[in-house]
Write a protein that holds these residues in place. Sequence first.
Motif, PDB file in Angstrom:
ATOM      1  N   TYR A  83     -27.864  13.286   1.372  1.00 36.41           N
ATOM      2  CA  TYR A  83     -27.302  11.986   1.001  1.00 36.41           C
ATOM      3  C   TYR A  83     -25.875  12.186   0.499  1.00 36.41           C
ATOM      4  O   TYR A  83     -25.595  13.137  -0.236  1.00 36.41           O
ATOM      5  CB  TYR A  83     -28.155  11.320  -0.090  1.00 36.41           C
ATOM      6  N   TRP A  84     -24.993  11.286   0.900  1.00 32.87           N
ATOM      7  CA  TRP A  84     -23.591  11.369   0.507  1.00 32.87           C
ATOM      8  C   TRP A  84     -23.326  10.408  -0.650  1.00 32.87           C
ATOM      9  O   TRP A  84     -23.726   9.248  -0.614  1.00 32.87           O
ATOM     10  CB  TRP A  84     -22.682  11.027   1.671  1.00 32.87           C
ATOM     11  N   SER A  85     -22.654  10.892  -1.690  1.00 34.34           N
ATOM     12  CA  SER A  85     -22.235  10.056  -2.810  1.00 34.34           C
ATOM     13  C   SER A  85     -20.725   9.918  -2.757  1.00 34.34           C
ATOM     14  O   SER A  85     -20.004  10.890  -2.993  1.00 34.34           O
ATOM     15  CB  SER A  85     -22.673  10.682  -4.144  1.00 34.34           C
ATOM     16  N   SER A  86     -20.249   8.719  -2.433  1.00 33.28           N
ATOM     17  CA  SER A  86     -18.806   8.504  -2.389  1.00 33.28           C
ATOM     18  C   SER A  86     -18.210   8.568  -3.792  1.00 33.28           C
ATOM     19  O   SER A  86     -17.057   8.976  -3.964  1.00 33.28           O
ATOM     20  CB  SER A  86     -18.499   7.155  -1.733  1.00 33.28           C
ATOM     21  N   ASP A  87     -19.008   8.178  -4.800  1.00 32.86           N
ATOM     22  CA  ASP A  87     -18.511   8.231  -6.183  1.00 32.86           C
ATOM     23  C   ASP A  87     -18.243   9.667  -6.613  1.00 32.86           C
ATOM     24  O   ASP A  87     -17.240   9.953  -7.285  1.00 32.86           O
ATOM     25  CB  ASP A  87     -19.519   7.588  -7.137  1.00 32.86           C
ATOM     26  N   ASP A  88     -19.151  10.568  -6.235  1.00 34.37           N
ATOM     27  CA  ASP A  88     -19.010  11.975  -6.621  1.00 34.37           C
ATOM     28  C   ASP A  88     -18.305  12.806  -5.556  1.00 34.37           C
ATOM     29  O   ASP A  88     -18.028  13.994  -5.791  1.00 34.37           O
ATOM     30  CB  ASP A  88     -20.384  12.590  -6.892  1.00 34.37           C
ATOM     31  N   ALA A  89     -18.063  12.191  -4.378  1.00 32.66           N
ATOM     32  CA  ALA A  89     -17.468  12.922  -3.254  1.00 32.66           C
ATOM     33  C   ALA A  89     -18.259  14.191  -2.965  1.00 32.66           C
ATOM     34  O   ALA A  89     -17.702  15.268  -2.751  1.00 32.66           O
ATOM     35  CB  ALA A  89     -16.000  13.245  -3.522  1.00 32.66           C
ATOM     36  N   SER A  90     -19.587  14.048  -2.955  1.00 33.01           N
ATOM     37  CA  SER A  90     -20.451  15.212  -2.768  1.00 33.01           C
ATOM     38  C   SER A  90     -21.678  14.837  -1.955  1.00 33.01           C
ATOM     39  O   SER A  90     -22.104  13.675  -1.944  1.00 33.01           O
ATOM     40  CB  SER A  90     -20.921  15.768  -4.121  1.00 33.01           C
ATOM     41  N   PHE A  91     -22.219  15.847  -1.273  1.00 27.86           N
ATOM     42  CA  PHE A  91     -23.519  15.708  -0.625  1.00 27.86           C
ATOM     43  C   PHE A  91     -24.585  16.198  -1.607  1.00 27.86           C
ATOM     44  O   PHE A  91     -24.417  17.245  -2.242  1.00 27.86           O
ATOM     45  CB  PHE A  91     -23.595  16.566   0.641  1.00 27.86           C
ATOM     46  N   PHE A  92     -25.677  15.450  -1.724  1.00 25.14           N
ATOM     47  CA  PHE A  92     -26.819  15.874  -2.524  1.00 25.14           C
ATOM     48  C   PHE A  92     -27.978  16.141  -1.574  1.00 25.14           C
ATOM     49  O   PHE A  92     -28.302  15.310  -0.725  1.00 25.14           O
ATOM     50  CB  PHE A  92     -27.175  14.818  -3.567  1.00 25.14           C
ATOM     51  N   CYS A  93     -28.596  17.307  -1.712  1.00 25.89           N
ATOM     52  CA  CYS A  93     -29.544  17.771  -0.703  1.00 25.89           C
ATOM     53  C   CYS A  93     -30.838  18.285  -1.339  1.00 25.89           C
ATOM     54  O   CYS A  93     -30.821  18.859  -2.428  1.00 25.89           O
ATOM     55  CB  CYS A  93     -28.944  18.904   0.126  1.00 25.89           C
ATOM     56  N   VAL A  94     -31.934  18.074  -0.589  1.00 27.64           N
ATOM     57  CA  VAL A  94     -33.204  18.712  -0.897  1.00 27.64           C
ATOM     58  C   VAL A  94     -33.578  19.531   0.334  1.00 27.64           C
ATOM     59  O   VAL A  94     -33.626  18.993   1.445  1.00 27.64           O
ATOM     60  CB  VAL A  94     -34.307  17.681  -1.209  1.00 27.64           C
ATOM     61  N   VAL A  95     -33.811  20.830   0.154  1.00 31.54           N
ATOM     62  CA  VAL A  95     -34.076  21.739   1.276  1.00 31.54           C
ATOM     63  C   VAL A  95     -35.474  22.323   1.106  1.00 31.54           C
ATOM     64  O   VAL A  95     -35.790  22.894   0.063  1.00 31.54           O
ATOM     65  CB  VAL A  95     -33.041  22.888   1.323  1.00 31.54           C
ATOM     66  N   ARG A  96     -36.309  22.153   2.145  1.00 32.08           N
ATOM     67  CA  ARG A  96     -37.712  22.599   2.052  1.00 32.08           C
ATOM     68  C   ARG A  96     -37.993  23.664   3.118  1.00 32.08           C
ATOM     69  O   ARG A  96     -37.575  23.542   4.273  1.00 32.08           O
ATOM     70  CB  ARG A  96     -38.637  21.398   2.238  1.00 32.08           C
ATOM     71  N   ASN A  97     -38.703  24.703   2.727  1.00 34.78           N
ATOM     72  CA  ASN A  97     -39.099  25.777   3.641  1.00 34.78           C
ATOM     73  C   ASN A  97     -40.232  25.277   4.537  1.00 34.78           C
ATOM     74  O   ASN A  97     -41.301  24.915   4.061  1.00 34.78           O
ATOM     75  CB  ASN A  97     -39.562  26.992   2.838  1.00 34.78           C
ATOM     76  N   ILE A  98     -39.998  25.242   5.859  1.00 36.04           N
ATOM     77  CA  ILE A  98     -41.031  24.790   6.801  1.00 36.04           C
ATOM     78  C   ILE A  98     -41.418  25.904   7.765  1.00 36.04           C
ATOM     79  O   ILE A  98     -41.946  25.648   8.850  1.00 36.04           O
ATOM     80  CB  ILE A  98     -40.563  23.543   7.595  1.00 36.04           C
ATOM     81  N   SER A  99     -41.182  27.143   7.362  1.00 40.52           N
ATOM     82  CA  SER A  99     -41.475  28.286   8.243  1.00 40.52           C
ATOM     83  C   SER A  99     -42.943  28.309   8.644  1.00 40.52           C
ATOM     84  O   SER A  99     -43.281  28.557   9.807  1.00 40.52           O
ATOM     85  CB  SER A  99     -41.098  29.596   7.556  1.00 40.52           C
ATOM     86  N   GLU A 100     -43.818  28.046   7.675  1.00 44.06           N
ATOM     87  CA  GLU A 100     -45.249  28.089   7.967  1.00 44.06           C
ATOM     88  C   GLU A 100     -45.622  27.011   8.977  1.00 44.06           C
ATOM     89  O   GLU A 100     -46.379  27.254   9.918  1.00 44.06           O
ATOM     90  CB  GLU A 100     -46.047  27.896   6.674  1.00 44.06           C
ATOM     91  N   ARG A 101     -45.069  25.807   8.788  1.00 48.89           N
ATOM     92  CA  ARG A 101     -45.360  24.719   9.719  1.00 48.89           C
ATOM     93  C   ARG A 101     -44.859  25.049  11.127  1.00 48.89           C
ATOM     94  O   ARG A 101     -45.548  24.795  12.120  1.00 48.89           O
ATOM     95  CB  ARG A 101     -44.704  23.429   9.229  1.00 48.89           C
ATOM     96  N   ARG A 102     -43.659  25.644  11.223  1.00 47.39           N
ATOM     97  CA  ARG A 102     -43.109  26.008  12.528  1.00 47.39           C
ATOM     98  C   ARG A 102     -43.964  27.070  13.208  1.00 47.39           C
ATOM     99  O   ARG A 102     -44.163  27.039  14.428  1.00 47.39           O
ATOM    100  CB  ARG A 102     -41.677  26.515  12.351  1.00 47.39           C
TER     101      ARG A 102
END
Length: 334
Positions: free
Chosen positions: A297-316
């Motif tokens: 998600y991009w925050s124009s106020d903070d000029a930053s991307f906020f991210c949640v990253v999940r390991n899906i190796s097992e699912r793959r």
Amino acid sequence: MREAQADHEIATVAALQKAVALALASAGEESGRITLLLHHLCLELGCRCAIYWALEAEGGTLHRQAHFSEVGSRADFFVTDCTAIKMAVGNGLPGQSVAGLKTIFVLPSTDSEDVRMAAASETGLRLAVVLPVYILDKCIGVLELFFAQTECPRSTLLLEVATSLFGSFLHVLLSKLELRENEMLFRQMSSNIQSLAVTVKEAARKERAIIDQALDVICSLDEKLTILKVNPASARIFGKEPAALTGHQLSEFLPPEQSVSTGQWFAQAKSDAEGATFENNILQADGKIVYVSWSVYWSSDDASFFCVVRNISERREVERLRQEFVAMISHDIR
């Protein structure tokens, strides 16, 4: 205003961390502890009621394991009288979220073909949000939140962080229950377990305990995809501690052929108010490849991307084995 909003969200996460610790340290049955945490989620996220749907072992049915709403309120009537106890995966809002493994936003309407959403609208609930709940890489259920307004009072990223904390809470809670139910182990190691219980209880009171053990990477990047902040889960996915990641370009941890496509996904997240969800690979220093999914998600106020990253190796890996099996059967049939 931007700093005030950031401070408010940080305070909300801290309050949720404390709520998790209190729920873990409280006495009572599993469902009561979950209900206690749902109560705190409603208070901190501004929702009228919250429902946790647990995915049953066979994976085809959801059951309403716990919920919170003010006793005697219209929302309480909706949850207890207008919400089924069980639901098939794929049916209804919770079932669709599990089937697609995605967050869903819906504005309930009396004209809706979904009977529950029509009932929610009549009750005065104006927004429903359903988020998958994970333990490790496995979806174990969904969290369903109802709000009295059409505009969500909290950011999507904050909702996902709250859901990640909820999953971590269930992970610790279920682990404790499994340990308690093993009577032979209890008899053999009773003194050690008592000491461990005291240690865990004290640790649970520390506000940072859960976030430091979060299984998902929570990070922020600037417009040039430089890593600004990242939580300790980075060691499991990126293979590096937060201090070794901060200030580095994300491209340093991607296979070369994925740098361009990943940049395009971030560009899409910047232009789309709903952000972007995609999958790619993280390349660790030892050459190991970790398959991950991103919510950006991009925050124009903070000029930053906020991210949640999940390991899906097992699912793959499971999907790869399934495809190989299907290919082998198809070949044999031919």
